[in-house]
Design a protein around this motif. Structure first.
Motif, mmCIF file in Angstrom:
data_model
loop_
_atom_site.group_PDB
_atom_site.id
_atom_site.type_symbol
_atom_site.label_atom_id
_atom_site.label_comp_id
_atom_site.label_asym_id
_atom_site.label_seq_id
_atom_site.Cartn_x
_atom_site.Cartn_y
_atom_site.Cartn_z
ATOM 1 N N PRO A 34 5.098 5.311 2.569
ATOM 2 C CA PRO A 34 4.200 6.154 2.474
ATOM 3 C C PRO A 34 5.980 6.134 2.094
ATOM 4 O O PRO A 34 6.354 5.954 1.967
ATOM 5 C CB PRO A 34 4.280 6.621 3.458
ATOM 6 C CG PRO A 34 4.845 5.536 4.969
ATOM 7 C CD PRO A 34 5.114 3.561 4.021
ATOM 8 N N SER A 35 4.898 8.416 1.936
ATOM 9 C CA SER A 35 6.678 9.811 0.904
ATOM 10 C C SER A 35 6.318 10.432 2.895
ATOM 11 O O SER A 35 5.109 9.804 3.588
ATOM 12 C CB SER A 35 5.717 10.354 0.309
ATOM 13 O OG SER A 35 5.177 9.965 -0.684
ATOM 14 N N GLU A 36 7.684 11.180 3.074
ATOM 15 C CA GLU A 36 8.003 11.167 4.546
ATOM 16 C C GLU A 36 7.098 12.008 5.139
ATOM 17 O O GLU A 36 6.239 11.629 6.125
ATOM 18 C CB GLU A 36 8.983 12.292 3.884
ATOM 19 C CG GLU A 36 9.612 13.072 4.935
ATOM 20 C CD GLU A 36 10.996 13.478 4.878
ATOM 21 O OE1 GLU A 36 11.995 12.227 5.556
ATOM 22 O OE2 GLU A 36 10.443 14.627 4.032
ATOM 23 N N VAL A 58 9.422 4.860 3.940
ATOM 24 C CA VAL A 58 9.420 5.576 3.992
ATOM 25 C C VAL A 58 10.204 6.893 2.923
ATOM 26 O O VAL A 58 11.719 6.692 2.572
ATOM 27 C CB VAL A 58 9.499 6.508 5.355
ATOM 28 C CG1 VAL A 58 9.029 7.887 5.233
ATOM 29 C CG2 VAL A 58 8.865 5.848 5.832
ATOM 30 N N LYS A 59 9.415 6.754 2.252
ATOM 31 C CA LYS A 59 10.572 7.664 0.363
ATOM 32 C C LYS A 59 10.566 9.194 0.897
ATOM 33 O O LYS A 59 9.626 10.487 1.371
ATOM 34 C CB LYS A 59 9.176 7.309 -0.433
ATOM 35 C CG LYS A 59 9.228 6.279 -1.037
ATOM 36 C CD LYS A 59 8.024 5.801 -2.010
ATOM 37 C CE LYS A 59 6.636 5.892 -2.051
ATOM 38 N NZ LYS A 59 5.926 5.935 -2.371
ATOM 39 N N GLY A 60 11.628 9.554 0.965
ATOM 40 C CA GLY A 60 12.026 10.835 1.280
ATOM 41 C C GLY A 60 12.232 11.837 0.179
ATOM 42 O O GLY A 60 13.225 12.644 0.430
ATOM 43 N N ALA A 63 8.252 9.357 -9.827
ATOM 44 C CA ALA A 63 9.343 8.235 -8.816
ATOM 45 C C ALA A 63 8.342 7.478 -7.774
ATOM 46 O O ALA A 63 9.330 6.214 -7.884
ATOM 47 C CB ALA A 63 10.458 9.725 -8.243
ATOM 48 N N GLY A 64 7.964 8.151 -6.872
ATOM 49 C CA GLY A 64 7.206 7.239 -5.837
ATOM 50 C C GLY A 64 7.272 5.900 -6.368
ATOM 51 O O GLY A 64 7.106 4.756 -5.704
ATOM 52 N N ASP A 65 6.332 6.266 -7.411
ATOM 53 C CA ASP A 65 5.152 4.935 -8.238
ATOM 54 C C ASP A 65 6.908 3.910 -8.770
ATOM 55 O O ASP A 65 6.406 3.050 -8.475
ATOM 56 C CB ASP A 65 5.097 5.549 -8.913
ATOM 57 C CG ASP A 65 3.659 6.692 -8.499
ATOM 58 O OD1 ASP A 65 3.449 7.164 -7.423
ATOM 59 O OD2 ASP A 65 3.628 7.344 -9.585
ATOM 60 N N PHE A 99 0.396 -1.293 -0.159
ATOM 61 C CA PHE A 99 0.062 -0.036 0.290
ATOM 62 C C PHE A 99 1.104 1.336 -0.282
ATOM 63 O O PHE A 99 1.628 1.720 0.683
ATOM 64 C CB PHE A 99 -0.681 -0.302 1.338
ATOM 65 C CG PHE A 99 -2.048 1.633 1.250
ATOM 66 C CD1 PHE A 99 -2.366 1.749 0.412
ATOM 67 C CD2 PHE A 99 -2.264 1.865 2.597
ATOM 68 C CE1 PHE A 99 -2.992 2.740 0.746
ATOM 69 C CE2 PHE A 99 -2.894 3.144 2.818
ATOM 70 C CZ PHE A 99 -2.926 3.386 1.708
ATOM 71 N N ASP A 100 0.838 1.639 -1.096
ATOM 72 C CA ASP A 100 1.042 2.967 -1.302
ATOM 73 C C ASP A 100 -0.253 4.833 -1.092
ATOM 74 O O ASP A 100 -0.820 4.457 -2.020
ATOM 75 C CB ASP A 100 1.728 3.569 -2.574
ATOM 76 C CG ASP A 100 2.897 4.711 -2.739
ATOM 77 O OD1 ASP A 100 2.522 5.587 -1.994
ATOM 78 O OD2 ASP A 100 3.185 4.966 -3.710
ATOM 79 N N PRO A 101 0.376 5.297 0.463
ATOM 80 C CA PRO A 101 -1.074 6.066 0.400
ATOM 81 C C PRO A 101 -0.909 6.820 -1.099
ATOM 82 O O PRO A 101 -1.975 7.447 -1.080
ATOM 83 C CB PRO A 101 -1.112 7.281 1.609
ATOM 84 C CG PRO A 101 0.563 6.025 2.513
ATOM 85 C CD PRO A 101 0.961 5.841 1.341
ATOM 86 N N ASN A 102 -0.261 7.751 -1.430
ATOM 87 C CA ASN A 102 0.126 8.746 -2.145
ATOM 88 C C ASN A 102 -0.462 9.435 -2.309
ATOM 89 O O ASN A 102 -1.443 10.187 -3.817
ATOM 90 C CB ASN A 102 0.125 7.692 -3.769
ATOM 91 C CG ASN A 102 0.262 8.085 -5.090
ATOM 92 O OD1 ASN A 102 1.417 8.629 -4.956
ATOM 93 N ND2 ASN A 102 0.153 8.165 -6.436
ATOM 94 N N LEU A 103 -0.921 10.365 -1.092
ATOM 95 C CA LEU A 103 -2.179 11.134 -0.951
ATOM 96 C C LEU A 103 -1.526 12.896 -2.066
ATOM 97 O O LEU A 103 -0.333 12.587 -2.091
ATOM 98 C CB LEU A 103 -1.776 12.093 0.220
ATOM 99 C CG LEU A 103 -2.655 10.486 1.259
ATOM 100 C CD1 LEU A 103 -2.185 10.935 2.649
ATOM 101 C CD2 LEU A 103 -4.397 11.256 0.907
ATOM 102 N N ARG A 104 -2.529 13.161 -2.418
ATOM 103 C CA ARG A 104 -2.104 14.826 -2.840
ATOM 104 C C ARG A 104 -3.131 15.940 -2.534
ATOM 105 O O ARG A 104 -4.134 16.102 -2.329
ATOM 106 C CB ARG A 104 -2.932 14.525 -4.551
ATOM 107 C CG ARG A 104 -2.551 13.261 -5.619
ATOM 108 C CD ARG A 104 -0.482 14.095 -5.639
ATOM 109 N NE ARG A 104 0.453 12.796 -6.437
ATOM 110 C CZ ARG A 104 1.230 12.572 -6.262
ATOM 111 N NH1 ARG A 104 1.733 12.546 -4.934
ATOM 112 N NH2 ARG A 104 2.032 11.112 -6.636
ATOM 113 N N LYS A 105 -2.431 16.845 -2.373
ATOM 114 C CA LYS A 105 -3.003 18.054 -1.371
ATOM 115 C C LYS A 105 -4.470 18.309 -1.681
ATOM 116 O O LYS A 105 -6.143 18.017 -1.674
ATOM 117 C CB LYS A 105 -2.836 19.098 -1.135
ATOM 118 C CG LYS A 105 -2.301 20.056 -2.057
ATOM 119 C CD LYS A 105 -1.816 21.246 -2.198
ATOM 120 C CE LYS A 105 -1.020 21.790 -3.113
ATOM 121 N NZ LYS A 105 -0.937 22.065 -4.262
#
Ligand code: ATP
Ligand code: MG
Length: 321
Positions: A195-197, A227-229, A263-265, A165-171
């Motif tokens: 998740p991202s940082e 945690v992707k930074g 990049a995160g994907d 699971f990657d939350p990949n949230l966008r504002k």
């Protein structure tokens, strides 16, 4: 065991603002269309590595949809789960890069063909030998899409498969209530969490540290967390044989950043695939770090997916002996 990955969600075209700080309320130039959609990029990266991946999605019967499907097919993604519908258009996104690593998006996802992805699309036959499901938080944009995810999750879990699971949230997505509600559900089944940082706080209690949050999540049953930074690299967290928190950090590689989207994907796809393929955590993390670095050097979210050979070549050029 031979593994096969399944993922589902948005497949769309993306247009990039040509200028930095370009506004959406002023006329300007855009570059595109580029094939995009977080789970689509993930699937493309898995296929580029030479692993089997089934992708469920929905596009319109239009040129954008054709372009997306052709790209995925060319790169080796199993596209039998992508449906073309004449009653809706292919999804789209516009992105503009702002100062301080900020990005603005305009998404056209739930009201596009992506919004037609539903429970009935998840064909059990296509999931027959799938052993792993990857879920992107950004794909949980409607009750229908969540239903589809739950069906795939049930099928995979019932036969002993694993979930990432990657939350990949966008504002821009914060106001989608369905998304928020489904996160708790998916976390209960997650084996690999990516998740991202800046998303960690969303899964934390009060103002605890990143390490405290990770310990809690690992004790609740998640097996691997990364945690992707961004340019700083990534942090891996897991539990060692004595049930103590194990942390591995990798520094980001120094590369020319052309377009950070995707990049995160790519990172998540490489980490998950290699772990499933039996690579050790250190190597999976190192290769994923390269995969993310290579992704930012190409314009267009899916243009920077890379093969194992490309990753190894990059490593041999960038690792000091
Ligand atoms: P997105 O969802 O937009 O793809 P993300 O927030 O999920 O992004 P990032 O942290 O931006 O993911 O990137 C994932 C990984 O890619 C990082 O952990 C790092 O390994 C690599 N990476 C990203 N940006 C850079 C960069 N500028 N330089 C080097 N490596 C990078
Ligand atoms: Mg991401």
């Amino acid at each position: 065991m031979e593994f096969k990955i399944c993922t589902l969600g948005e497949l769309l075209v993306e247009f990039l603002a040509k200028e930095h700080n370009q506004r959406f309320d002023k006329t300007g130039e855009f570059i595109g269309p580029y094939p995009s959609g977080a789970p689509a990029i993930f699937a493309d990266q898995v296929a580029k590595l030479g692993f089997r991946v089934v992708f469920f999605s929905c596009v319109g019967k239009d040129s954008f949809g054709k372009m997306c499907i052709n790209r995925l097919k060319q790169d080796g993604v199993i596209i039998d789960g992508i449906i073309s519908r004449s009653r809706a258009n292919t999804g789209s996104a516009f992105v503009s890069y702002q100062d301080y690593n900020e990005r603005d998006f305009i998404f056209n996802i739930p009201n596009s063909a992506c919004g037609l992805l539903s429970f009935n699309h998840i064909d059990e036959k296509l999931l027959k030998d799938c052993t792993h499901l990857h879920v992107m938080g950004s794909s949980l944009y409607s009750f229908r899409a969540i239903d589809a995810m739950r069906k795939a999750l049930d099928i995979i879990k019932n036969k002993g498969g694993t979930i990432s699971f990657d939350p990949n949230l966008r504002k821009e997505m914060f106001n989608i209530q369905e998304m928020e509600q489904s996160f708790g559900y998916i976390m209960e089944y997650t084996d690999i969490f990516l998740p991202s940082e800046n998303e960690v706080c969303y899964f934390a209690q009060n103002d605890e540290s990143e390490q405290q949050t990770m310990s809690t999540l690992l004790n609740n049953g998640i097996k691997h967390i990364v945690v992707k930074g961004g340019a700083k690299g990534a942090n891996y967290y897991g539990l060692d044989e004595k049930n103590c928190l194990k942390m591995i950090h990798v520094d980001g590689f120094n590369v020319d950043v052309v377009d950070p989207t995707g990049a995160g994907d790519c990172f998540s796809a490489t980490f998950v695939s290699l772990l499933l393929a039996g690579y050790c955590i250190e190597t999976a993390l190192k290769f994923a770090n390269v995969s993310g670095a290579l992704a930012v050097t190409k314009r267009g979210p899916m243009e920077g997916t890379s093969s194992l050979v490309e990753i190894q070549q990059f490593l041999s050029q960038h690792t000091m002996v």
